[in-house]
Scaffold this motif. Structure first.
Motif, PDB file in Angstrom:
ATOM      1  N   GLY A   1       0.818  -1.206   0.000  1.00  0.00           N
ATOM      2  CA  GLY A   1       0.000   0.000   0.000  1.00  0.00           C
ATOM      3  C   GLY A   1       0.848   1.250   0.000  1.00  0.00           C
ATOM      4  O   GLY A   1       1.714   1.435  -0.847  1.00  0.00           O
ATOM      5  N   GLN A   2       0.640   2.124   0.990  1.00  0.00           N
ATOM      6  CA  GLN A   2       1.385   3.381   1.064  1.00  0.00           C
ATOM      7  C   GLN A   2       2.743   3.228   1.717  1.00  0.00           C
ATOM      8  O   GLN A   2       3.543   4.173   1.723  1.00  0.00           O
ATOM      9  CB  GLN A   2       0.557   4.426   1.831  1.00  0.00           C
ATOM     10  CG  GLN A   2      -0.715   4.846   1.109  1.00  0.00           C
ATOM     11  CD  GLN A   2      -0.418   5.380  -0.288  1.00  0.00           C
ATOM     12  OE1 GLN A   2       0.395   6.296  -0.455  1.00  0.00           O
ATOM     13  NE2 GLN A   2      -1.064   4.814  -1.294  1.00  0.00           N
ATOM     14  N   ALA A   3       3.021   2.070   2.297  1.00  0.00           N
ATOM     15  CA  ALA A   3       4.336   1.856   2.908  1.00  0.00           C
ATOM     16  C   ALA A   3       5.409   1.770   1.831  1.00  0.00           C
ATOM     17  O   ALA A   3       5.147   1.324   0.713  1.00  0.00           O
ATOM     18  CB  ALA A   3       4.325   0.581   3.740  1.00  0.00           C
ATOM     19  N   HIS A   4       6.601   2.191   2.168  1.00  0.00           N
ATOM     20  CA  HIS A   4       7.716   2.087   1.244  1.00  0.00           C
ATOM     21  C   HIS A   4       8.338   0.700   1.333  1.00  0.00           C
ATOM     22  O   HIS A   4       8.373   0.092   2.402  1.00  0.00           O
ATOM     23  CB  HIS A   4       8.759   3.165   1.542  1.00  0.00           C
ATOM     24  CG  HIS A   4       8.343   4.511   1.055  1.00  0.00           C
ATOM     25  ND1 HIS A   4       7.442   5.302   1.731  1.00  0.00           N
ATOM     26  CD2 HIS A   4       8.678   5.199  -0.064  1.00  0.00           C
ATOM     27  CE1 HIS A   4       7.250   6.427   1.055  1.00  0.00           C
ATOM     28  NE2 HIS A   4       7.980   6.377  -0.036  1.00  0.00           N
ATOM     29  N   VAL A   5       8.826   0.222   0.214  1.00  0.00           N
ATOM     30  CA  VAL A   5       9.353  -1.134   0.111  1.00  0.00           C
ATOM     31  C   VAL A   5      10.862  -1.092  -0.106  1.00  0.00           C
ATOM     32  O   VAL A   5      11.348  -0.426  -1.026  1.00  0.00           O
ATOM     33  CB  VAL A   5       8.686  -1.908  -1.044  1.00  0.00           C
ATOM     34  CG1 VAL A   5       9.390  -3.239  -1.284  1.00  0.00           C
ATOM     35  CG2 VAL A   5       7.213  -2.130  -0.738  1.00  0.00           C
ATOM     36  N   LYS A   6      11.591  -1.804   0.763  1.00  0.00           N
ATOM     37  CA  LYS A   6      13.026  -2.002   0.571  1.00  0.00           C
ATOM     38  C   LYS A   6      13.217  -3.461   0.170  1.00  0.00           C
ATOM     39  O   LYS A   6      12.849  -4.370   0.916  1.00  0.00           O
ATOM     40  CB  LYS A   6      13.802  -1.709   1.848  1.00  0.00           C
ATOM     41  CG  LYS A   6      13.588  -0.319   2.463  1.00  0.00           C
ATOM     42  CD  LYS A   6      14.668  -0.096   3.528  1.00  0.00           C
ATOM     43  CE  LYS A   6      14.336   1.021   4.477  1.00  0.00           C
ATOM     44  NZ  LYS A   6      13.559   0.540   5.653  1.00  0.00           N
ATOM     45  N   ALA A   7      13.798  -3.690  -0.995  1.00  0.00           N
ATOM     46  CA  ALA A   7      14.003  -5.049  -1.503  1.00  0.00           C
ATOM     47  C   ALA A   7      15.405  -5.517  -1.145  1.00  0.00           C
ATOM     48  O   ALA A   7      16.402  -4.915  -1.556  1.00  0.00           O
ATOM     49  CB  ALA A   7      13.802  -5.089  -3.012  1.00  0.00           C
ATOM     50  N   ILE A   8      15.481  -6.608  -0.376  1.00  0.00           N
ATOM     51  CA  ILE A   8      16.764  -7.162   0.061  1.00  0.00           C
ATOM     52  C   ILE A   8      17.215  -8.210  -0.951  1.00  0.00           C
ATOM     53  O   ILE A   8      16.519  -9.203  -1.189  1.00  0.00           O
ATOM     54  CB  ILE A   8      16.643  -7.813   1.444  1.00  0.00           C
ATOM     55  CG1 ILE A   8      16.010  -6.840   2.453  1.00  0.00           C
ATOM     56  CG2 ILE A   8      18.009  -8.272   1.935  1.00  0.00           C
ATOM     57  CD1 ILE A   8      15.644  -7.492   3.774  1.00  0.00           C
ATOM     58  N   LEU A   9      18.408  -8.002  -1.523  1.00  0.00           N
ATOM     59  CA  LEU A   9      18.899  -8.890  -2.573  1.00  0.00           C
ATOM     60  C   LEU A   9      19.718 -10.054  -2.047  1.00  0.00           C
ATOM     61  O   LEU A   9      19.900 -11.047  -2.763  1.00  0.00           O
ATOM     62  CB  LEU A   9      19.761  -8.103  -3.568  1.00  0.00           C
ATOM     63  CG  LEU A   9      19.146  -6.850  -4.200  1.00  0.00           C
ATOM     64  CD1 LEU A   9      20.099  -6.294  -5.246  1.00  0.00           C
ATOM     65  CD2 LEU A   9      17.794  -7.147  -4.806  1.00  0.00           C
TER      66      LEU A   9
END
Length: 304
Positions: A180-188
């Motif tokens: 939703g409105q939360a920000h997403v940090k993608a861990i590689l």
């Protein structure tokens, strides 16, 4: 913090991306040959490092009391006497976020009320990412609904290792929508991806899918944040900003425990992306032990 709208999946752009590992190693060798800042300049950069920290506790024995203590330190990361000696008033310095498991979101929100410090939650089958997709999506949905302003999701490394970029894109896109409105940090989990080209392609796919940040590691791999992997990721971020005008954030995490390590990361980001990236909106450290060493170095600076 701006949101990344993402891009349509582009297999040709992914396959066209090649990075020479030896070139990255040479560039890092040249970078590390430069001295780190000293004196007051060093102190100023260390204060910047504090402002960009995600204070983190991800232990099986976490309790609300431990999280409350962490949040209190996020609100006031340095003792008042040290702040005063550095020319800062109380309340002028805080960390970028507090990062916890889903079960600790509620006590973190309570402890941070009125501070403007966001709560980040690790999700999507953290740290391995091997639970069913429906479960991982549900985790993201529930953490966002519980009030986490940032969601640190972890990718399934096998998609990157096998070159199944479409599946990786679709999964990260699903997490983006669930957040939703939360920000997403993608861990590689870069230490498990093997080559600079694979790290670059995984970075690009996550950015295409709408990740607001790309993050090196969970902190639980055998190899976590390294400067060569970070350099690859930073150059993908730079190229994306040049092409689209969209700024993606960067978060090195795992094994960053000393002031000198923090300074090296700050200098690398400044070299590759410019000082405008060195704000909590675009740069974070995943840190559980780093603040203690930074505080010691600042105390030594004041005493000198």
């Amino acid at each position: 913090m701006t949101r990344n709208p993402g891009l349509p999946f582009d297999a040709a752009a992914i396959e066209a991306l090649h990075v020479d590992d030896s070139e990255i190693e040479r560039d890092i060798a040249a970078f590390t040959a430069h001295p780190l800042p000293e004196g007051r300049e060093r102190a100023n950069w260390l204060l910047e490092a504090i402002a960009c920290m995600d204070l983190t506790t991800l232990a099986g024995d976490d309790t609300p009391e431990r999280v409350e203590q962490l949040c209190a330190r996020a609100r006031a990361p340095l003792p008042p006497t040290l702040l005063q000696a550095l020319g800062l008033a109380p309340g002028m310095l805080k960390t970028g976020a507090v990062c916890v498991y889903h079960a600790m979101i509620a006590p973190a929100l309570t402890a941070l009320a009125g501070s403007d410090i966001p709560v980040a939650a690790v999700s999507a089958g953290f740290p391995a990412g091997l639970s069913p997709l429906s479960t991982r999506i549900a985790e993201v949905t529930e953490s966002a609904a519980a009030g986490a302003a940032e969601i640190d999701i972890v990718i399934q490394r096998r998609h990157a290792l096998s070159g199944d970029w479409r599946t990786l894109y679709d999964e990260v896109r699903a997490f983006r929508e669930a957040a939703g409105q939360a920000h997403v940090k993608a861990i590689l989990a870069t230490g498990e991806l093997g080559t600079a080209t694979r790290i670059a392609r995984a970075s690009l796919v996550c950015i295409m899918a709408g990740a607001d940040f790309i993050k090196t590691s969970t902190g639980m791999e055998k190899v976590n944040a390294t400067l060569p992997a970070g350099l690859v990721m930073l150059r993908i971020i730079r190229d994306h900003a040049t092409r689209t005008g969209i700024r993606i954030g960067f978060k090195p995490a795992g094994g960053i425990a000393s002031a000198d390590q923090a300074l090296a990361w700050l200098m690398l980001v400044r070299q590759e992306l410019g000082e405008e990236w060195l704000t909590p909106d675009l740069f974070r450290f995943g840190a559980s032990r780093l603040l203690d060493d930074v505080e010691r170095h600042l105390e030594a600076h004041v005493a000198a």
